[in-house]
Design a protein around this motif. Structure first.
Motif, mmCIF file in Angstrom:
data_model
loop_
_atom_site.group_PDB
_atom_site.id
_atom_site.type_symbol
_atom_site.label_atom_id
_atom_site.label_comp_id
_atom_site.label_asym_id
_atom_site.label_seq_id
_atom_site.Cartn_x
_atom_site.Cartn_y
_atom_site.Cartn_z
ATOM 1 N N LYS A 29 0.828 -1.221 0.000
ATOM 2 C CA LYS A 29 0.000 0.000 0.000
ATOM 3 C C LYS A 29 0.856 1.262 0.000
ATOM 4 O O LYS A 29 0.458 2.290 -0.518
ATOM 5 C CB LYS A 29 -0.917 0.042 1.228
ATOM 6 C CG LYS A 29 -2.106 -0.865 1.150
ATOM 7 C CD LYS A 29 -3.031 -0.603 2.310
ATOM 8 C CE LYS A 29 -2.849 -1.666 3.338
ATOM 9 N NZ LYS A 29 -3.670 -1.525 4.514
ATOM 10 N N LEU A 30 2.022 1.151 0.616
ATOM 11 C CA LEU A 30 2.934 2.295 0.703
ATOM 12 C C LEU A 30 3.859 2.401 -0.510
ATOM 13 O O LEU A 30 4.717 3.268 -0.555
ATOM 14 C CB LEU A 30 3.773 2.190 1.978
ATOM 15 C CG LEU A 30 2.988 2.266 3.270
ATOM 16 C CD1 LEU A 30 3.860 1.852 4.446
ATOM 17 C CD2 LEU A 30 2.427 3.665 3.469
ATOM 18 N N HIS A 31 3.711 1.487 -1.460
ATOM 19 C CA HIS A 31 4.548 1.465 -2.670
ATOM 20 C C HIS A 31 6.028 1.410 -2.300
ATOM 21 O O HIS A 31 6.856 2.100 -2.899
ATOM 22 C CB HIS A 31 4.259 2.675 -3.564
ATOM 23 C CG HIS A 31 2.805 2.834 -3.886
ATOM 24 N ND1 HIS A 31 2.146 2.032 -4.787
ATOM 25 C CD2 HIS A 31 1.872 3.688 -3.389
ATOM 26 C CE1 HIS A 31 0.873 2.397 -4.845
ATOM 27 N NE2 HIS A 31 0.673 3.382 -4.007
ATOM 28 N N LEU A 32 6.332 0.581 -1.318
ATOM 29 C CA LEU A 32 7.696 0.499 -0.808
ATOM 30 C C LEU A 32 8.699 0.156 -1.904
ATOM 31 O O LEU A 32 9.731 0.811 -2.022
ATOM 32 C CB LEU A 32 7.791 -0.515 0.331
ATOM 33 C CG LEU A 32 9.188 -0.711 0.925
ATOM 34 C CD1 LEU A 32 9.690 0.573 1.573
ATOM 35 C CD2 LEU A 32 9.195 -1.852 1.924
ATOM 36 N N LYS A 33 8.405 -0.849 -2.712
ATOM 37 C CA LYS A 33 9.378 -1.239 -3.744
ATOM 38 C C LYS A 33 9.636 -0.084 -4.710
ATOM 39 O O LYS A 33 10.785 0.194 -5.066
ATOM 40 C CB LYS A 33 8.907 -2.480 -4.504
ATOM 41 C CG LYS A 33 9.988 -2.986 -5.456
ATOM 42 C CD LYS A 33 9.671 -4.360 -5.998
ATOM 43 C CE LYS A 33 10.865 -4.909 -6.738
ATOM 44 N NZ LYS A 33 10.776 -4.879 -8.157
ATOM 45 N N ARG A 34 8.596 0.609 -5.118
ATOM 46 C CA ARG A 34 8.768 1.740 -6.039
ATOM 47 C C ARG A 34 9.665 2.807 -5.411
ATOM 48 O O ARG A 34 10.556 3.353 -6.061
ATOM 49 C CB ARG A 34 7.400 2.343 -6.394
ATOM 50 C CG ARG A 34 7.526 3.514 -7.375
ATOM 51 C CD ARG A 34 6.204 4.200 -7.603
ATOM 52 N NE ARG A 34 5.861 4.936 -6.390
ATOM 53 C CZ ARG A 34 4.646 5.381 -6.112
ATOM 54 N NH1 ARG A 34 3.645 5.162 -6.924
ATOM 55 N NH2 ARG A 34 4.422 6.055 -4.999
ATOM 56 N N GLU A 35 9.449 3.100 -4.133
ATOM 57 C CA GLU A 35 10.261 4.119 -3.463
ATOM 58 C C GLU A 35 11.701 3.662 -3.284
ATOM 59 O O GLU A 35 12.633 4.460 -3.418
ATOM 60 C CB GLU A 35 9.633 4.510 -2.124
ATOM 61 C CG GLU A 35 8.275 5.173 -2.260
ATOM 62 C CD GLU A 35 8.278 6.368 -3.213
ATOM 63 O OE1 GLU A 35 9.223 7.182 -3.178
ATOM 64 O OE2 GLU A 35 7.333 6.483 -4.015
ATOM 65 N N LEU A 36 11.902 2.388 -3.006
ATOM 66 C CA LEU A 36 13.268 1.867 -2.920
ATOM 67 C C LEU A 36 13.965 1.938 -4.277
ATOM 68 O O LEU A 36 15.154 2.270 -4.349
ATOM 69 C CB LEU A 36 13.258 0.422 -2.407
ATOM 70 C CG LEU A 36 12.896 0.246 -0.936
ATOM 71 C CD1 LEU A 36 12.674 -1.233 -0.622
ATOM 72 C CD2 LEU A 36 13.941 0.854 -0.028
ATOM 73 N N GLU A 37 13.221 1.669 -5.342
ATOM 74 C CA GLU A 37 13.780 1.777 -6.697
ATOM 75 C C GLU A 37 14.209 3.218 -6.991
ATOM 76 O O GLU A 37 15.273 3.464 -7.555
ATOM 77 C CB GLU A 37 12.770 1.316 -7.755
ATOM 78 C CG GLU A 37 12.346 -0.128 -7.658
ATOM 79 C CD GLU A 37 13.378 -1.114 -8.168
ATOM 80 O OE1 GLU A 37 14.371 -0.694 -8.772
ATOM 81 O OE2 GLU A 37 13.180 -2.322 -7.939
ATOM 82 N N ARG A 38 13.380 4.157 -6.600
ATOM 83 C CA ARG A 38 13.725 5.578 -6.804
ATOM 84 C C ARG A 38 14.989 5.936 -6.040
ATOM 85 O O ARG A 38 15.871 6.617 -6.559
ATOM 86 C CB ARG A 38 12.589 6.485 -6.337
ATOM 87 C CG ARG A 38 11.428 6.529 -7.254
ATOM 88 C CD ARG A 38 10.416 7.518 -6.751
ATOM 89 N NE ARG A 38 9.222 7.455 -7.571
ATOM 90 C CZ ARG A 38 8.237 8.303 -7.480
ATOM 91 N NH1 ARG A 38 8.266 9.281 -6.612
ATOM 92 N NH2 ARG A 38 7.188 8.177 -8.266
ATOM 93 N N PHE A 39 15.044 5.499 -4.791
ATOM 94 C CA PHE A 39 16.221 5.790 -3.981
ATOM 95 C C PHE A 39 17.465 5.174 -4.602
ATOM 96 O O PHE A 39 18.518 5.811 -4.686
ATOM 97 C CB PHE A 39 16.020 5.290 -2.543
ATOM 98 C CG PHE A 39 17.150 5.653 -1.629
ATOM 99 C CD1 PHE A 39 17.204 6.905 -1.056
ATOM 100 C CD2 PHE A 39 18.167 4.751 -1.353
ATOM 101 C CE1 PHE A 39 18.254 7.264 -0.219
ATOM 102 C CE2 PHE A 39 19.215 5.086 -0.529
ATOM 103 C CZ PHE A 39 19.260 6.350 0.040
ATOM 104 N N TYR A 40 17.371 3.932 -5.052
ATOM 105 C CA TYR A 40 18.505 3.253 -5.669
ATOM 106 C C TYR A 40 18.971 4.016 -6.908
ATOM 107 O O TYR A 40 20.172 4.163 -7.136
ATOM 108 C CB TYR A 40 18.128 1.822 -6.053
ATOM 109 C CG TYR A 40 19.313 0.997 -6.500
ATOM 110 C CD1 TYR A 40 19.883 0.076 -5.645
ATOM 111 C CD2 TYR A 40 19.880 1.153 -7.762
ATOM 112 C CE1 TYR A 40 20.980 -0.677 -6.038
ATOM 113 C CE2 TYR A 40 20.971 0.408 -8.162
ATOM 114 C CZ TYR A 40 21.525 -0.500 -7.291
ATOM 115 O OH TYR A 40 22.611 -1.228 -7.673
#
Length: 162
Positions: A52-63
């Motif tokens: 729900k928090l789109h964690l993977k998407r945000e981790l991808e952005r950070f990476y």
């Protein structure tokens, strides 16, 4: 505007571990970055909400922005969050958090040794964090406060700091 490449930098996998301290099976979702040199570590309370928090998407952005700082992220699914999340030494006035000491023991005595055995986590505590929301934020703060040699950062979102 920062353009995010379409490549997936993180792989994900889930496991269940049986915790002797919590006396339950705990689901753990691992988000493992492509670059595995001296990994940072992010433990996330309320891991059941990662999608729900789109964690993977945000981790991808950070990476994409900071590939050398990408953390291994472990999303820890809660069972009875009002029981397990809180401060180590005391439940609140409604007895919420009465199992927080057991949750601390799970993190320090069961989860971290497993993570350290499987991944090369940096010794730089400024790259090791715990995060959470509401009661999970209180728990994250307390875990970092009680273990300053292990963690250097707490991510507290809408924390239950009464």
């Amino acid at each position: 505007m920062i353009k995010i490449q379409s490549k997936d930098y993180y792989t994900t996998h889930s496991i269940q571990v049986t915790s002797k301290h919590l006396q339950r099976d705990v689901q753990l979702d691992f988000y493992v970055p492509e670059s595995r040199e001296s990994l940072g570590l992010l433990l996330m309370n309320d891991g059941q909400d990662a999608e729900k928090l789109h964690l993977k998407r945000e981790l991808e952005r950070f990476y994409n922005l900071h590939p050398k700082c990408a953390p291994l992220t472990v999303a820890i699914h809660a069972a009875d969050r009002l029981h397990e999340y809180g401060t180590l030494y005391s439940a609140d006035y409604l007895n919420r958090g009465k199992g927080a000491a057991l949750y601390h023991k799970f993190i320090i005595g069961e989860l971290l040794p497993r993570v350290y055995e499987q991944f090369e986590i940096t010794s730089d505590k400024s790259r090791r964090a715990v995060m959470g929301f509401s009661m999970g934020a209180l728990s994250a703060f307390d875990l970092v406060y009680q273990n300053p040699d292990t963690f250097g950062l707490a991510g507290c979102f809408s924390g239950s700091f009464w």
